[in-house]
Design an enzyme around this catalytic site. Structure first.
Site, PDB file in Angstrom:
ATOM      1  N   ASP A 407       0.844  -1.196   0.000  1.00  0.00           N
ATOM      2  CA  ASP A 407       0.000   0.000   0.000  1.00  0.00           C
ATOM      3  C   ASP A 407       0.882   1.251   0.000  1.00  0.00           C
ATOM      4  O   ASP A 407       2.102   1.162   0.193  1.00  0.00           O
ATOM      5  CB  ASP A 407      -0.888  -0.055   1.257  1.00  0.00           C
ATOM      6  CG  ASP A 407      -1.934   1.032   1.271  1.00  0.00           C
ATOM      7  OD1 ASP A 407      -2.331   1.497   0.186  1.00  0.00           O
ATOM      8  OD2 ASP A 407      -2.366   1.421   2.370  1.00  0.00           O
ATOM      9  N   GLU A 410       2.384   4.965  -4.096  1.00  0.00           N
ATOM     10  CA  GLU A 410       2.283   5.877  -5.267  1.00  0.00           C
ATOM     11  C   GLU A 410       3.608   6.597  -5.534  1.00  0.00           C
ATOM     12  O   GLU A 410       3.870   6.870  -6.720  1.00  0.00           O
ATOM     13  CB  GLU A 410       1.150   6.886  -5.038  1.00  0.00           C
ATOM     14  CG  GLU A 410      -0.235   6.269  -5.093  1.00  0.00           C
ATOM     15  CD  GLU A 410      -0.537   5.356  -3.907  1.00  0.00           C
ATOM     16  OE1 GLU A 410      -0.028   5.630  -2.802  1.00  0.00           O
ATOM     17  OE2 GLU A 410      -1.252   4.367  -4.106  1.00  0.00           O
ATOM     18  N   ASP A 481      -9.026   3.429  -1.952  1.00  0.00           N
ATOM     19  CA  ASP A 481      -9.978   3.892  -0.937  1.00  0.00           C
ATOM     20  C   ASP A 481     -11.287   4.407  -1.534  1.00  0.00           C
ATOM     21  O   ASP A 481     -11.509   5.611  -1.659  1.00  0.00           O
ATOM     22  CB  ASP A 481      -9.318   4.973  -0.080  1.00  0.00           C
ATOM     23  CG  ASP A 481      -8.137   4.419   0.696  1.00  0.00           C
ATOM     24  OD1 ASP A 481      -7.980   3.177   0.734  1.00  0.00           O
ATOM     25  OD2 ASP A 481      -7.370   5.216   1.254  1.00  0.00           O
TER      26      ASP A 481
HETATM   27  C1  GLC Z   1      -4.688   3.259   2.966  1.00  0.00           C
HETATM   28  C2  GLC Z   1      -5.179   2.017   2.245  1.00  0.00           C
HETATM   29  C3  GLC Z   1      -6.191   1.295   3.086  1.00  0.00           C
HETATM   30  C4  GLC Z   1      -5.559   0.960   4.452  1.00  0.00           C
HETATM   31  C5  GLC Z   1      -5.054   2.219   5.118  1.00  0.00           C
HETATM   32  C6  GLC Z   1      -4.299   1.932   6.403  1.00  0.00           C
HETATM   33  O1  GLC Z   1      -5.704   4.174   3.083  1.00  0.00           O
HETATM   34  O2  GLC Z   1      -5.695   2.317   0.976  1.00  0.00           O
HETATM   35  O3  GLC Z   1      -6.636   0.136   2.446  1.00  0.00           O
HETATM   36  O4  GLC Z   1      -6.499   0.353   5.252  1.00  0.00           O
HETATM   37  O5  GLC Z   1      -4.179   2.914   4.240  1.00  0.00           O
HETATM   38  O6  GLC Z   1      -3.246   1.067   6.182  1.00  0.00           O
END
Ligand code: GLC
Length: 748
Positions: A407, A410, A481
C-alpha cells in the site's frame, strides 16, 4: 515542433530509422501485429520497465520508400509516414485505422496565470496547469463513433470517449468522482474501437502524462507527457480480444495464483489487537461464511515499522497466525514502502548503511511523513534494493505470512508531495522522482513477488495499490480507498472491466466501501456485484461503521453467506479463466462489448458484465431497486436461479429482490463448480460438478494442486467435456495430476 521533410530511411533488422529534417523517428516491427513508433526526444535506447525481455518475433515486412514518404508493411499492418511526421496505420482491408491529426490543438478556454492560480487556490483542478501543449505530445484524428476502453483504474463509465485523464499515481482519500483526472494506477494503454476497426495504443512513458479522449475536441484526441520520449506501440486486431492478447504479450500476463487467494478475505483498518483478529475469525466460522484470511492492516506492526510485529497487542510472533491456521486461516499483511526514521530499527539502519534510500537534491536522505511519522523511501528501481526488500520478507514468512498487501506506494506522503527532483535510480542510472513516481509501486511489487516466490516456493499473493503497465506480472490490485456510496458500487463494473482489459485480471474493490458508513442494503448489493471478483475482500476504514456482515443482522448474514458461497461454487470456473488468461490475457470480468463488439447495445453498457464468455451477471447497483432491465446479447441465455430460457438480442426485466443477483448462463456451455467449503483446503476437492446449460453443450476445465509451480512441469489436468442427449463425454487433453473421484452433472 516541426519535424520537417522526410529525408532518409534506413532499415536494420526489425528497425527502420526515419530521418526528418529536425527529428529522427524509429519504427520497430515487434510482431506482425505490433509496431513501435519511437520519437526519441529524450533517450534513443530507452529500456522499458513495462516490457521485459525481447518481445520481437521474426517478421517479414517490407519498407517501401517513395519521395517524401515511406510505407512499412507487415502481413497485418501497414504504416504510411510522410513529411512532418504525418502517419496513418491501416491494413489490407481498411483505408484508415489510426491517423495523425493534421492541425493544432484548439484552446478555447485559455486562462491567465492569475486566473489559474485563483482557481487552484480554491481547489479546482486545471489540467496541465492551463490548456497548453505538452513537451511530448501527439494528436490523433478522432472519428465519429470512435470509442475507447482500457486505461486502467480511471473513474467514470466504461467508454472513455469524452474524458480527459492524467497518469500520475495518486493517493486519493476523497471520494472518487466520475471525472477525476487520476487515481492510484498509471496504465497508458487504450483500446480504440470504431466502425469496422479495433486497435490498441500503449504509450510507454513513465513521466506525468495526459490522455484526452475527445474532451477538448470532437475532431482529435491526444496524448501528452511532461518529459521522456514519445514511445507508442500500435496494435492491430480483428477484435478487442486480439488487441488485449497483443498488449499482454508485450507487457505480460498475470501468473496463475494460489487457489485460496481467490477466496473471501475479511479486513478492517481497525482490527487493533490479537483479540480483534481472533474474534472476527471466530465469527466468520460461527456464521458459516467461508473465509481465507482476516488481513493484518498497519496496526499489527510495532509503531508502523515495516517487517516488525507488535507482540504487545498481537502476542508472540507466529502464535496467532499458527493457531488460526489450524482453522484454515491464511495470513496476509500490509507492507508500506515508507521506512520509519529511527536509529536502532533494523530496516532503517540497514538501509542507511547500504545507502538504499532516495536522496534529495542536496544528497541527503529524503524524508517525508507517512504512517510511522518521518520516513524514508527505498530506491526500488535498484536491483540491489529490491533484493534487500525481497529478502526482508523472510521475517514475515517465518511468522507464517502467506500473502503481502502493498500500500501507499504511489508513493504517498503526508507532508506535501515528493519534489520531482528527489533522486532515485532505475537500474544503475541515476534519475529522479519525475521519472520514477509512476513505477515506484511497480518496482515494489516486483520485489515483493520475487521475495515471496523465492522464500515460500509457492505462487505469491501480492496485492498492490499503485502500479504501472506490466505490474500484472507481479501483483493483483485493488482499487484503493473507495467509499460506501452507491455511485462507487456502480463504478465497480466499468472500473474493473477496464482494469481487466488493461491486463489486470486479478482485481477487486473494497466490498462495502472503505470510507464512510455502509448500510445493509448497500452491503448486500456489494457482495453480489463483487461475487465474481478475482480479489474478493470486505475492507473498511477506522472510524467507520463496523462492516462485517453480522453487524447488520441475520438477514444480511444470510444473503451475504449465499453470495460468498456462490463465489466458492464458481471458484473452478474463475480459476479456469485465470488459467486461460495466461495464454490470452483476457480477464475474468468482461464488459459485453468484448464478445459482442458489433452490437451497439453493448458499447456503453455499464451495469452488467460477463464472467468469461458464458456467464452474464447483472447486479442491482441502485438503491431501492428490486427489478431491473437486463440486456441479453446474441444467443440463448438461461436464468441460473429460475432455469427460464430467453433468446438474446433483447432487453428483459428480471426480478431482483434483495437476495437475488441476476445471473444467466449461455446455452451450449458447461460451467465447472465445487461444493462450497469454509476455506480452500478444508476438504479435498474430489468431486467436480458440471452445470450444463442446454441439451447440447461443451466446456473445458483445468485442475492442479492450486499452490506451487509444479503445473509448469506438467502436473495438471485439462478436461474437455461434451454433453449430448443426456450423455457426458469426458476427454483428457492433458493428464498429469490426480483426477476427481467423481464428476456430476447438474442440468440447467
Ligand atoms: C490506505 C489504504 C487502506 C488501508 C489504510 C491503512 O488508506 O488504501 O486500504 O487500510 O491505508 O493502512
Amino acid at each position: 515542433m516541426e519535424f520537417g521533410k522526410l529525408l532518409k530511411v534506413n532499415t536494420v533488422d526489425n528497425t527502420v530509422e526515419i530521418e526528418f529534417e529536425n527529428q529522427q523517428v524509429i519504427v520497430q516491427v515487434i510482431t506482425d501485429e505490433i509496431i513501435r513508433v519511437l520519437v526519441p526526444f529524450w533517450k534513443k535506447d530507452y529500456q522499458s520497465i513495462a516490457i521485459e525481455g525481447q518481445p520481437s518475433l521474426p517478421c517479414d515486412f517490407e519498407v517501401i520508400e517513395d519521395e517524401g514518404a515511406v510505407q512499412i508493411k507487415t502481413p497485418a499492418v501497414i504504416l504510411n509516414m510522410w513529411d512532418d511526421f504525418g502517419f496513418v496505420f491501416t491494413d489490407k482491408y481498411r483505408d484508415e485505422i489510426l491517423t495523425s491529426y493534421n492541425g493544432q490543438r484548439r484552446f478555447e478556454n485559455t486562462l491567465s496565470d492569475e486566473a489559474v492560480g485563483l482557481l487552484e487556490a480554491e481547489g479546482h483542478h486545471i489540467q496541465g496547469g492551463n490548456h497548453q501543449n505538452y513537451k511530448v505530445q501527439q494528436i490523433f484524428r478522432l472519428n465519429e463513433g470512435e470509442r475507447f476502453y482500457g486505461m486502467g483504474d480511471k473513474t467514470g463509465f466504461l467508454n472513455k470517449r469524452g474524458y480527459a485523464y492524467e497518469n500520475w499515481n495518486s493517493d486519493i482519500p476523497q471520494i472518487h468522482h466520475e471525472n477525476m483526472p487520476a487515481l492510484y494506477k498509471s496504465i497508458p494503454f487504450v483500446i480504440g474501437k470504431g466502425p469496422g476497426y479495433t486497435y490498441g495504443l500503449f504509450f510507454d512513458n513513465t513521466f506525468h502524462s495526459y490522455m484526452d479522449m475527445g474532451k477538448e475536441s470532437n475532431e482529435y484526441f491526444y496524448y501528452g507527457a511532461d518529459d521522456g520520449n514519445l514511445d507508442m506501440y500500435f496494435m492491430t486486431g480483428e477484435c478487442i480480444a486480439d488487441v488485449i492478447e497483443h498488449y499482454t504479450y508485450l507487457t505480460g500476463r498475470a501468473p496463475l495464483p494460489q487457489l485460496w487467494t481467490l477466496g473471501y478475505h475479511q479486513c478492517r483498518w481497525g482490527y487493533e489487537s490479537e483479540n480483534d483478529i481472533r474474534t472476527v475469525a471466530k465469527l466468520m466460522r460461527q456464521h458459516k461464511i467461508p473465509c481465507e484470511s482476516v488481513q493484518y492492516d498497519i496496526d499489527y506492526m510495532e509503531g508502523f515499522r515495516v517487517f516488525t510485529w507488535d507482540e504487545k497487542e498481537y502476542g508472540p510472533k507466529g502464535k496467532l497466525i499458527s493457531e488460526l491456521a489450524e482453522d484454515g486461516f491464511k495470513a496476509v499483511c500490509i507492507i508500506d514502502p515508507g521506512v520509519k526514521v529511527d536509529k536502532g530499527y533494523f530496516m532503517y539502519d540497514q538501509g542507511v548503511k547500504k545507502d538504499y534510500f532516495a536522496h534529495d537534491s542536496q544528497d541527503k536522505i529524503y524524508v517525508n511523513e507517512v504512517w510511522p511519522g518521518d520516513s524514508v523511501y527505498p530506491d526500488f528501481g535498484r536491483e540491489e534494493v529490491r533484493q534487500w526488500w525481497a529478502d526482508s520478507h523472510k521475517k514475515l514468512v517465518d511468522m507464517g505470512m502467506q500473502g503481502i498487501w502493498n500500500d501507499m506506494n504511489e508513493p504517498a506522503s503526508f507532508n506535501g508531495p515528493l519534489p520531482l527532483d528527489v533522486k532515485f535510480h532505475i537500474g544503475d542510472r541515476l534519475t529522479n522522482h519525475a521519472e520514477v513516481h509512476n513505477v515506484y509501486g511497480h518496482f515494489m511489487s516486483m520485489a515483493t513477488h520475487e521475495g515471496m516466490a523465492e522464500i515460500t516456493g509457492k505462487r505469491p499473493l501480492v496485492i498492490t495499490r499503485a502500479c504501472y503497465a506490466g505490474t500484472q506480472k507481479y501483483s493483483a490490485v485493488w482499487t484503493g480507498d473507495n467509499q460506501s456510496v452507491w455511485s462507487h458500487l456502480q463504478m465497480l463494473i466499468p472500473q474493473l472491466c477496464n482494469l481487466g482489459m488493461s491486463g489486470f485480471t486479478i482485481a477487486g474493490t473494497d466490498i462495502g466501501g472503505f470510507g464512510g458508513d455502509t448500510n445493509p442494503e448497500l452491503l448486500m448489493r456489494w457482495i453480489q456485484a463483487a461475487c465474481f471478483c478475482t480479489f474478493f475482500r470486505n475492507h473498511c476504514a477506522k472510524g467507520q461503521k463496523l462492516q462485517e456482515p453480522w453487524q447488520f443482522g441475520e438477514n444480511v448474514v444470510d444473503v451475504y453467506r449465499k453470495y460468498v458461497e456462490l463465489h466458492y461454487r464458481f471458484l473452478p470456473y474463475i480459476y479456469d479463466l485465470l488459467f486461460e488468461s495466461q495464454i490470452t490475457g483476457l480477464p475474468v470480468m468482461r464488459p459485453l462489448v468484448l464478445h459482442y463488439e458489433n452490437d451497439e447495445n453493448t458499447f456503453n453498457l455499464n451495469n452488467e458484465f460477463l464472467v468469461g464468455e458464458n456467464m452474464l451477471v447483472a447486479p442491482v447497483v441502485e438503491q431501492g431497486v428490486t427489478k431491473r432491465m437486463v440486456y441479453l446479447p446474441d444467443g440463448n441465455w438461461i436464468n441460473y436461479w429460475t432455469k427460464e430460457k430467453f433468446s438474446g438480442k433483447k432487453h428483459i426485466i428480471v426480478d431482483a429482490p434483495i437476495d437475488v443477483l441476476p445471473i444467466f448462463i449461455k446455452e451450449g456451455s458447461i460451467i465447472p463448480m465445487y461444493e462450497p467449503v469454509q476455506y480452500v483446503g478444508e476438504k479435498p476437492y474430489d468431486t467436480l460438478k458440471l452445470l450444463v446449460a442446454g441439451d447440447s453443450a461443451w466446456g473445458s476445465h483445468y485442475q492442479d494442486n492450486g499452490e506451487d509451480f509444479e503445473y509448469i512441469e506438467g502436473e495438471y489436468n485439462l478436461y474437455s467435456f461434451t454433453y449430448e442427449n443426456g450423455n457426458l463425454d469426458t476427454a483428457m487433453l492433458h493428464q498429469g495430476y490426480q483426477k476427481y473421484t467423481s464428476i456430476e452433472v447438474e442440468k440447467l
